[in-house]
Design a protein around this motif. Structure first.
Motif, PDB file in Angstrom:
ATOM      1  N   GLU A  15      -0.296  -8.086   2.134  1.00 28.19           N
ATOM      2  CA  GLU A  15       0.839  -7.394   1.519  1.00 28.19           C
ATOM      3  C   GLU A  15       0.744  -5.890   1.770  1.00 28.19           C
ATOM      4  O   GLU A  15       1.756  -5.243   2.013  1.00 28.19           O
ATOM      5  CB  GLU A  15       0.918  -7.711   0.030  1.00 28.19           C
ATOM      6  N   ASP A  16      -0.465  -5.333   1.735  1.00 22.12           N
ATOM      7  CA  ASP A  16      -0.632  -3.892   1.997  1.00 22.12           C
ATOM      8  C   ASP A  16      -0.258  -3.539   3.433  1.00 22.12           C
ATOM      9  O   ASP A  16       0.354  -2.502   3.686  1.00 22.12           O
ATOM     10  CB  ASP A  16      -2.065  -3.447   1.714  1.00 22.12           C
ATOM     11  N   LYS A  19       3.521  -3.696   3.698  1.00 22.20           N
ATOM     12  CA  LYS A  19       4.091  -2.528   3.017  1.00 22.20           C
ATOM     13  C   LYS A  19       4.003  -1.293   3.918  1.00 22.20           C
ATOM     14  O   LYS A  19       4.968  -0.545   4.054  1.00 22.20           O
ATOM     15  CB  LYS A  19       3.347  -2.296   1.702  1.00 22.20           C
ATOM     16  N   ASN A  75       7.015  -3.085  -3.861  1.00 19.01           N
ATOM     17  CA  ASN A  75       6.084  -4.183  -4.126  1.00 19.01           C
ATOM     18  C   ASN A  75       6.822  -5.510  -4.290  1.00 19.01           C
ATOM     19  O   ASN A  75       6.374  -6.541  -3.795  1.00 19.01           O
ATOM     20  CB  ASN A  75       5.227  -3.893  -5.354  1.00 19.01           C
ATOM     21  N   LYS A  79       6.397  -8.816  -1.842  1.00 17.55           N
ATOM     22  CA  LYS A  79       6.073 -10.148  -2.364  1.00 17.55           C
ATOM     23  C   LYS A  79       7.128 -11.169  -1.950  1.00 17.55           C
ATOM     24  O   LYS A  79       6.813 -12.295  -1.575  1.00 17.55           O
ATOM     25  CB  LYS A  79       5.940 -10.105  -3.880  1.00 17.55           C
TER      26      LYS A  79
END
Length: 89
Positions: A15-16, A19, A75, A79
């Motif tokens: 996810e990081d 992002k 965020n 997700k």
């Protein structure tokens, strides 16, 4: 003696990582992603139907309805979009 040839390996993005990649598409530097920037990001990351997916992502992540994905909303976007299986090839 056997020789193994690996043709390609796909590693899922965290996810990081996703992002960080999405932030690169903030072309005007305002700290938010517009629908157009998100569509370009999804297309650049290899998604088919990037316009439709950008619209779905906005419906899910644009909590205040201002037409932009802010840092606070990013965020939720990540997700939501992670389930589409972004990978590094």
């Amino acid at each position: 003696m056997a020789i193994w040839i690996i043709r390609s390996v796909s590693i899922p993005l965290s996810e990081d990582q996703l992002k960080g990649l999405l932030k690169r598409y903030d072309t005007n530097g305002d700290g938010r992603l517009s629908r157009k920037e998100l569509k370009l990001a999804f297309r650049g990351l290899g998604l088919k139907h990037s316009g439709w997916r950008a619209n779905r992502a906005f419906q899910h992540a644009d909590a205040n309805g201002d037409g932009f994905i802010s840092e606070e909303e990013l965020n939720q976007l990540v997700k939501f979009a992670s389930r589409w299986g972004f990978t590094i090839n």
